[in-house]
Design an enzyme around this catalytic site. Structure first.
Site, PDB file in Angstrom:
ATOM      1  CB  CYS A 144     -97.095 -49.994 -45.181  1.00  0.00           C
ATOM      2  SG  CYS A 144     -98.363 -50.718 -46.210  1.00  0.00           S
ATOM      3  CG  HIS A 189    -102.168 -48.094 -43.189  1.00  0.00           C
ATOM      4  ND1 HIS A 189    -100.979 -47.395 -43.304  1.00  0.00           N
ATOM      5  CD2 HIS A 189    -101.893 -49.363 -43.588  1.00  0.00           C
ATOM      6  CE1 HIS A 189    -100.048 -48.217 -43.776  1.00  0.00           C
ATOM      7  NE2 HIS A 189    -100.576 -49.404 -43.956  1.00  0.00           N
ATOM      8  CB  CYS A 234     -96.373 -55.810 -41.458  1.00  0.00           C
ATOM      9  SG  CYS A 234     -98.050 -55.197 -41.627  1.00  0.00           S
ATOM     10  N   GLY A 256     -95.754 -54.867 -47.449  1.00  0.00           N
ATOM     11  CA  GLY A 256     -96.197 -55.791 -48.486  1.00  0.00           C
ATOM     12  C   GLY A 256     -95.081 -56.627 -49.079  1.00  0.00           C
TER      13      GLY A 256
END
Lengths: 768, 393
Positions: free
Chosen positions: B91, B349, B379, B381
């Site tokens: 991300c 997202h 944040c 993964g």
């Protein structure tokens, strides 16, 4: 008409929508019409909403949800001209004569010349329906009265118009029987035909008689449910299901329409019904009637029942009757009827009165409502879910006993029954009571060659051998395995092939858990291992033996029975086959070669370079969730039956013939080539890693218990062929060893023993 | 060390995955369109002056496979002279490329880089088409490394005591802010319309060409309410608190910025917009990946020498309301300056794109408000967090 491909159903209410689904199940494309929406809404919104309700209903009206694509929705304003392309136009609009008549004249304008037109009226006589119709319309018309739910209740009452051509009627009856799976009963031009006439009488008379005996609602439902071979919904829950307003309406209608019925006062809705109606407590559709469904805090539903004294709902009560255990212990309902009548005091007297009125009434209604008393039995069995019809019950208790009951109540006795003078209604040969599932292979041809407690080996003609299971719930035990082994020997030596079929409603619920539970409790792992091995061996023999093997599952076909059908050359099921590898529910994994078979099938089915783990995941999930097909069609989707070789019939009475035919086709011109055992590709560590990550997710998400997780890891291990470092070709025996190891280790866990014990005791799976 | 400037950026509007406007458009196609737009906006730049194209992507396989960045560069720059690299930090990929580009330029290795990210969650599922968890890890009790992101959100909610009601309220506010921002035209400046033609079937099953123009945010729901959010069932854990309503929306989109050296900016006579003054990553336990930003933020602040109070705006990616609230609580962030125009719960997202998209969103808002410092934090993964601090020029 040669073939039926297009059907129009007009009226998309509960019945219309569900009938449309049954035609879709039969492979027809269906045009389903209802009134256009009002008030500027999209015109088809109404029909969409109505049909959606049927799609959402459980159990499903469709064999597979994708079959809804076969149904086109429309409205009667725009789409009626499209019925011109349909060969059968079925009307299922509200029970209003003027609406129906108006619709018929519209249908008449658009219908194809030779199209069949039928009405699903539940009771309007045909002469009234056709009062203003043209002669040509009459020549194409019949009443076809379906019972709800039409997929599951097989009764179809047919009242042909007197002018209907013979071949049209034959076509209708044939299609209904073989394609829609219906039991056709011809009814006369009288109110409510056969099923509802007797069914409503039975329900209303039970309501009335029960009041005389001061029994509570749950008590009556206990006494008039499965105990006497009736559906679990018994009396009051059935009333709630039908809808109390509809019940009142039907009762009043029959009361008015049957002035000659001597006991017609039963039809008149009693005061309690009127009171419930006034409160708008109409049964299931309003959430309360005789019962009220409530959800407990943990989300399970409970049925509170009405206290007839003060009209409050009371929490469920466990019915305890001194005779319950003894009676429930008599597995054959046929043997139970007489016992019910002989019960002491109040309960016995209740049954006596109930049967007296029922038997006197049905006897008196022949020939008024039908010339053939068997039609009444058939209607009650297939339309109301009774195990036996009234005359079959009469045979069970004996002619004289029935007469005595009627005399005791001082009811009139029909002369034709008196003239039987002690004889049975059905000859002994038919004493299996026309089991709706019974094979229509000529019974004379069937010769039993060998038999033990659990199964028999029979010759069924044309050089075909059959193994018929007949243990309790057709459980597969060591006796069954012995029979299968013998049958393979015999068939290999001197028959064309082997059939595995029986006439029970449920093919088999799987391996005999009772014995397994005893051994596991005693930690007799030797016996457990031996039994597992025997099962694996015989299934492998069935798969690779030199003659073809056809298995004919129907109804519940669980666990070991599912594995059995997976090892056949061909499966010929009935449409209503509920099959799956359900071992997880009792703390086990499929170890009757079923896990091996799934692995092998995945390998065979996957194209090269396919990401095969998705297929493993699907099979793994199906097993870990104990997924059971809700139809034979769904068994294809789950991979338990295979489309290119397996098949199903809609009419269960044709299953044996179809299965035998399938087998004979395989050996015609000596063309059968038995399968050859081949190595199976297993994926080892990479598959375990893949599946275990999923198991971890399920556990972390609290969807499975720690023990579920342990079982799932065992299953993953077997499916992966153990923790090999790289993909490897292995033998079937290697996988079978892993199956056995896994199952034996699980049987060593108390949780598994508890799961089996709980299932044996309650019939439900335990999550521990 | 030369200074690396962020000169200009552009992005697609964000589309709903599977049912949105970009569902059938390839990632490289809509990304290349953005590159063409950037070139058009900078006519004085010869494409051959671009040293590299860096594309963040979280699921680089299938249509996003084969070093997708190179194909985006080939199509978008209409030249084979510029090489390209696909970068994956899930991300955070989209801001990771901006950091890498800045670092390269600062080190004197390049003068002009297009950096950003792109993702089509319509075309590549979460986890990819062929996930292959490591056997050894699963045997050593580490199968939880492979938890789906929802489970990590549940774990964070549990560990940091974030209630369902608080999550739903947070989600509701995200939608409200996003709808307001859209009404005020806040995103217009950077959204580049994606246009094209698609072959579809009409009612008569005939092929027809349909032109499309996608330039509006698809994800925010003006009609959402706390009652509606409260009705949703938890989807990752039985009895859990994380729902489809208080998690970020799966989406498709791309975003790119020019990162240039002082020399290049001068040569092209461009006005630099901002610079990245600190970029830090941090690792946490994979099971609570959502808390990753806390440590990264602390590290970035320390590196930049700034106090928390110096930050004027924060874009804290809303992977889940649960982890966002936990980060706000643990890092003691000022809720007033966080996601002032809504976050991923409302706006979507698109994994690998989000870091770049948030950067553009942050810089646009700082400029509008005439403020100086802003931070983007996400944040990531498998237990990671990143934080980048930007200074407006």
């Amino acid at each position: 008409m040669q073939r039926l491909t297009k059907v129009a159903v007009i009226g998309a209410g509960v019945m219309g929508s569900r009938i449309a689904c049954q035609f879709a199940n039969a492979g027809c494309t269906v045009l389903l019409l209802d009134l256009p929406s009002k008030g500027g809404l999209p015109k088809n919104q109404n029909v969409h909403q109505l049909f959606q309700k049927t799609c959402d209903a459980k159990p499903s009206a469709l064999y597979a949800s994708s079959f809804s694509d076969r149904i086109t929705l429309g409205n009667t304003e725009d789409d009626l001209p499209n019925i011109a392309t349909c060969q059968w136009i079925l009307e299922a609009v509200s029970e209003d004569l003027s609406i129906k008549k108006k619709l018929f004249s519209q249908i008449n304008r658009y219908r194809a010349k030779d199209a069949l037109v039928t009405s699903n009226t539940s009771g309007i006589p045909i002469d009234q329906l056709l009062a203003e119709s043209t002669d040509d319309f009459k020549a194409h018309f019949a009443i076809t009265h379906f019972f709800n739910p039409p997929r599951y209740l097989r009764l179809l009452e047919v009242v042909p118009s007197p002018a209907l051509k013979r071949d049209s009627l034959d076509f209708l009856v044939n299609f209904a029987t073989f394609n829609l799976g219906k039991e056709v009963v011809f009814a006369k031009n009288i109110p409510a035909f056969i099923g509802n006439r007797i069914g409503i009488f039975s329900l209303m008379s039970t309501l009335a008689i029960a009041q005389d005996f001061h029994l509570s609602i749950p008590e009556i439902d206990y006494l008039t449910g499965e105990l006497m071979g009736r559906p679990k919904s018994a009396t009051f829950r059935t009333a709630d299901l039908v809808g109390l307003d509809i019940l009142c309406h039907l009762g009043q209608y029959l009361y008015d329409a049957c002035p000659k019925d001597k006991v017609r006062s039963f039809f008149k809705p009693p005061a309690i019904l009127a009171k419930l109606l006034s409160k708008q407590w109409l049964g299931n559709k309003t959430g309360q009637g005789f019962y009220q469904k409530r959800m407990t805090q943990d989300g399970t539903k409970q049925f509170y029942h009405l206290d007839l004294n003060d009209f409050t709902y009371q929490p469920p009560q466990k019915i305890t009757m001194p005779f319950a255990q003894e009676l429930e212990g008599i597995r054959d309902v046929k043997a139970r009827y007489l016992k019910l009548l002989e019960l002491p005091h109040k309960i016995g007297a209740f049954y006596q009165k109930l049967f007296a009125y029922l038997l006197a009434y049905v006897a008196a209604k022949v020939p008024e409502i039908t010339d053939d008393f068997k039609s009444i039995d058939k209607a009650m069995r297939t339309g109301f879910g009774w195990e036996h019809g009234p005359f079959e019950i009469w045979d069970c208790i004996g002619w004289q006993r029935g007469i005595d009951l009627i005399k005791q109540e001082k009811l009139p006795l029909a002369a034709w029954v008196r003239d039987l003078k002690g004889e049975r209604f059905y000859p002994i040969l038919e004493s299996e009571f026309n089991n709706p599932n019974a094979p229509s292979i000529d019974k004379v041809k069937i010769k039993t060659l060998w038999s033990n407690q659990e199964a028999s080996i029979q010759e069924v003609g044309d050089g075909v051998l059959n193994v018929r299971f007949h243990s309790f719930l057709n459980c597969i035990g060591l006796g069954t395995i012995e029979a299968l082994n013998r049958a393979v020997d015999m068939a290999t030596d001197s028959y064309k092939g082997l059939l595995i079929a029986n006439e029970a409603s449920h093919f088999s619920i799987g391996v005999n858990l009772k014995l397994g539970h005893e051994w596991a409790t005693d930690k007799n792992f030797k016996a457990l291992e031996n039994a597992t091995l025997q099962l694996q061996k015989v299934l492998m023999r069935l798969r690779y033996c030199p003659v073809p093997v056809v298995v004919a599952p129907r109804g519940m076909t669980f666990g070991g029975a599912c594995e059995l059908s997976m090892h056949a050359d061909r499966v010929v099921a009935t449409a209503e086959t509920y099959t799956g590898l359900v071992e997880f529910g009792v703390g086990l994994i499929p170890a009757g070669a079923g896990t091996k078979e799934m692995v092998q099938r995945i390998g065979e089915d996957a194209p090269k370079k396919d990401f095969i783990f998705n297929r493993f995941e699907r099979a793994f999930t199906n097993i870990a969730m104990g997924k059971v097909s809700t139809s034979a069609e769904e068994a294809f989707e789950l991979g338990y039956h295979r489309r290119y070789k397996d098949s199903y019939v809609v009419a269960p009475q044709t299953q044996w013939q179809q299965a035998k035919q399938t087998l004979l086709e395989m050996v015609a011109f000596k063309s059968y080539i038995p399968p050859v055992e081949q190595p199976i590709k297993v994926w080892g560590q990479s598959l375990i890693g893949f599946l275990e990550a999923g198991i971890e997710g399920m556990f972390a998400g609290k969807y499975i218990t720690a023990y579920d997780g342990l079982m799932a890891r065992k299953l993953a291990y077997v499916m992966a062929g153990g923790n090999l470092s790289s993909p490897t070709m292995v033998s079937a025996d290697y996988l079978l060893d892993l199956e056995r190891e896994a199952v034996l280790s699980l049987l060593g866990h108390q949780q598994t023993v508890d799961r089996i014990g709980y299932m044996l005791k309650t019939g439900k799976p335990l999550r521990n | 060390m030369q200074t690396a400037y962020i000169v200009k950026g552009c992005r697609t509007a964000i589309a709903k995955a599977k049912k949105g406007a970009l569902r059938a458009i390839r990632t490289d196609d809509f990304s290349a369109a953005l590159l063409r737009h950037l070139l058009k906006q900078t006519p004085q730049l010869d494409p051959s002056q671009i040293d590299d194209v860096m594309v963040g992507c979280a699921m680089p396989e299938g249509v996003q496979g084969l070093n997708m960045a190179r194909f985006i560069a080939l199509m978008g720059l209409e030249s084979h002279l510029t090489a390209a690299v696909t970068v994956n930090r899930y991300c955070a990929s989209g801001i990771e490329t901006i950091a890498m580009a800045s670092a390269k330029i600062q080190a004197g290795m390049a003068d002009c880089i297009i950096a950003g990210g792109a993702e089509s969650m319509s075309q590549i599922p979460m986890g990819g088409y062929a996930p292959a968890p490591n056997y050894q890890l699963t045997q050593n009790g580490k199968a939880s490394y492979y938890w789906n992101m929802g489970l990590t959100a549940e774990a964070v909610a549990c560990k940091f005591n974030i209630s369902r009601a608080a999550q739903d309220e947070f989600a509701y506010q995200s939608h409200k802010k996003a709808i307001k921002a859209i009404r005020e035209g806040k995103f217009k400046a950077s959204i580049t319309p994606i246009t094209g033609e698609q072959i579809v079937l009409n009612d008569q099953e005939q092929q027809i060409a349909q032109s499309f123009c996608f330039d509006e945010e698809e994800c925010p729901r003006a009609d959402t309410s706390l009652e509606a959010l409260a009705k949703l069932k938890p989807i990752f854990q039985q009895g859990g608190t994380v729902t489809a309503g208080n998690a970020s929306q799966m989406s498709d989109g791309a975003a790119f910025v020019f990162v240039m050296s002082e020399r290049m900016v001068k040569q092209l006579n461009l006005k630099p917009m901002a610079r990245l003054i600190a970029y830090e990553t941090a690792g946490v336990a994979p099971e609570i990946m959502g808390i990753g930003p806390v440590e990264a933020i602390a590290k970035a602040l320390k590196k930049s020498g700034l106090k928390m109070q110096a930050l004027d705006l924060i874009e804290l990616n809303e992977a889940f309301a649960a982890q966002s609230l936990a980060v706000i609580k643990q890092a003691k962030l000022n809720p007033e300056i966080i996601n002032v125009n809504g976050g991923a719960i409302a706006l979507g997202h698109p994994l690998g794109c989000t870091g770049a998209k948030l950067t553009i969103q942050l810089l646009d808002e700082l400029r509008l408000r005439g403020r100086r410092y802003g931070m983007v934090s996400l944040c990531v993964g498998t237990g990671q967090g990143v934080a980048g601090i930007f200074e407006m020029l």
